[in-house]
Design a protein around this motif. Structure first.
Motif, PDB file in Angstrom:
ATOM      1  N   LYS A  37       0.823  -1.204   0.000  1.00  9.93           N
ATOM      2  CA  LYS A  37       0.000   0.000   0.000  1.00  9.93           C
ATOM      3  C   LYS A  37       0.859   1.258   0.000  1.00  9.93           C
ATOM      4  CE  LYS A  37      -3.785  -2.291   2.447  1.00  9.93           C
ATOM      5  NZ  LYS A  37      -4.663  -2.294   3.647  1.00  9.93           N
ATOM      6  N   ASP A  51      -2.578  -0.365  -4.437  1.00 10.58           N
ATOM      7  CA  ASP A  51      -3.540   0.103  -3.433  1.00 10.58           C
ATOM      8  C   ASP A  51      -3.024   1.434  -2.888  1.00 10.58           C
ATOM      9  OD1 ASP A  51      -4.904   0.533  -0.934  1.00 10.58           O
ATOM     10  OD2 ASP A  51      -5.505  -1.567  -0.976  1.00 10.58           O
ATOM     11  N   LEU A 102      -3.885   5.292  -1.126  1.00 12.18           N
ATOM     12  CA  LEU A 102      -4.764   6.206  -0.401  1.00 12.18           C
ATOM     13  C   LEU A 102      -4.239   7.622  -0.579  1.00 12.18           C
ATOM     14  CD1 LEU A 102      -7.128   6.702   1.623  1.00 12.18           C
ATOM     15  CD2 LEU A 102      -5.401   6.531   3.446  1.00 12.18           C
ATOM     16  N   TYR A 158      -8.089   5.333  -3.295  1.00 13.19           N
ATOM     17  CA  TYR A 158      -9.076   5.726  -2.295  1.00 13.19           C
ATOM     18  C   TYR A 158      -8.753   7.131  -1.802  1.00 13.19           C
ATOM     19  CZ  TYR A 158      -9.432   0.637  -2.353  1.00 13.19           C
ATOM     20  OH  TYR A 158      -9.548  -0.662  -2.758  1.00 13.19           O
ATOM     21  N   HIS A 165      -6.513   2.479   6.989  1.00 13.22           N
ATOM     22  CA  HIS A 165      -6.312   1.917   5.659  1.00 13.22           C
ATOM     23  C   HIS A 165      -5.122   0.963   5.611  1.00 13.22           C
ATOM     24  CE1 HIS A 165      -6.782   1.922   1.257  1.00 13.22           C
ATOM     25  NE2 HIS A 165      -5.454   1.901   1.205  1.00 13.22           N
ATOM     26  N   THR A 166      -4.040   1.333   6.287  1.00 13.38           N
ATOM     27  CA  THR A 166      -2.826   0.517   6.212  1.00 13.38           C
ATOM     28  C   THR A 166      -2.752  -0.546   7.303  1.00 13.38           C
ATOM     29  OG1 THR A 166      -1.585   2.128   7.541  1.00 13.38           O
ATOM     30  CG2 THR A 166      -1.538   2.401   5.151  1.00 13.38           C
TER      31      THR A 166
END
Length: 297
Positions: free
Chosen positions: A4, A50, A52, A97, A117-118
């Motif tokens: 991520k 992925d 953010l 996201y 998120h992570t």
């Protein structure tokens, strides 16, 4: 393995006013692509899918840029197949996201929004207004180092001594030509107080412990929670390393660097290189003639 990435992009962009009054500084274009697209592409080229993005008020254009635009796509599909494919690629390049930083109180605070998120995974951080041109993506360089050291890794670059007060500066014990085990972080120090001339360059691999370190970090310079201060706290819990990366960094938050970046990237584009280079030679020649004339007056 790093899966991520987090891209902080909530800053107000005051150095580019009035251009950034109604658009994010991260959307300022380098030729025909916004700055943040280069940043996302670096993450994707490093194997991360992925992402953010930490945004803020007035940053909706970033979200729209990576979203589908069906009306535009339909028209392009009928008239320009190549451009249609390029636009589709934008929305398909990664799982992106968004979350908003409620109050602009520093980079450390912005990264704290990534906690859910992570989770318990290490993650990459790429600043949204910094482009790095390199053969091997800088984020990939840091990920490779993480596989060896399993600690937070900070990308750094050598800067002139008279410019250390513009950056977060690191100090530490040299492990190799490009690697330091860090023992000091100083945010924008004077030349006299700087532990080195190695500046933090806007790319990081951070372990989940960073969130606890941010929680314990009081507001510092500019009444903000500085990531540099949080990293100083993180040093009390775990080792942190720096890597002097291979590549060229462009700070798009700086007007002069923005202009330089546009010129350099234009010269790298095959369709612009020769005519643009000839134009620059004409400009330089004309400017030199003007300077020579003024000296004789």
């Amino acid at each position: 393995m790093i899966k991520k990435a987090v891209i902080p992009a909530a800053g107000l962009g005051t150095r580019f006013l009035p251009a950034t009054k109604a658009q994010p500084k991260e959307m300022l274009p380098i030729i025909d692509a916004p700055t943040i697209q280069y940043v996302v592409q670096e993450a994707v080229n490093s194997g991360i899918e992925d992402i953010l993005i930490i945004s803020g008020k007035g940053k909706r254009a970033i979200e729209d840029h990576f979203d589908r635009n069906f009306e535009l796509e339909e028209r392009l599909q009928q008239k320009d197949e190549e451009l249609y494919k390029e636009m589709r690629k934008l929305s398909d390049m990664a799982n992106i996201y968004f979350i908003r930083q409620k109050e602009i109180v520093g980079l450390g605070d912005a990264i704290s929004y990534a906690r859910q998120h992570t989770g318990d995974e290490p993650f990459a951080v790429l600043l949204g207004d910094t482009i790095v041109d390199s053969v091997i993506p800088v984020t990939q360089q840091l990920m490779d180092m993480y596989d060896q050291y399993h600690s937070s890794i900070i990308a750094v670059e050598t800067v002139p001594a008279d410019k250390v007060d513009r950056y977060g500066i690191v100090g530490g014990k040299r492990i190799s030509d490009s690697i330091l085990q860090l023992d000091q972080f100083v945010e924008k120090p004077s030349v006299e107080m700087a532990p080195s001339n190695l500046a933090i360059a806007g790319r990081y691999i951070l372990t989940p412990e960073i969130f606890r370190a941010i929680e314990e970090t009081p507001k510092g310079k500019n009444n903000e929670i500085q990531l540099t201060d949080a990293l100083e706290n993180l040093l009390k819990r775990e080792k942190i390393y720096s890597h002097t990366f291979e590549g060229t960094r462009y700070d798009i938050g700086n007007k002069l660097d923005f202009l330089k970046t546009t010129v350099e990237f234009a010269l790298k584009r095959q369709e612009f290189a020769d005519p643009f280079f000839n134009f620059l030679k004409e400009i330089v020649s004309s400017h030199q003639a003007y300077l020579d004339k003024t000296k004789t007056l």
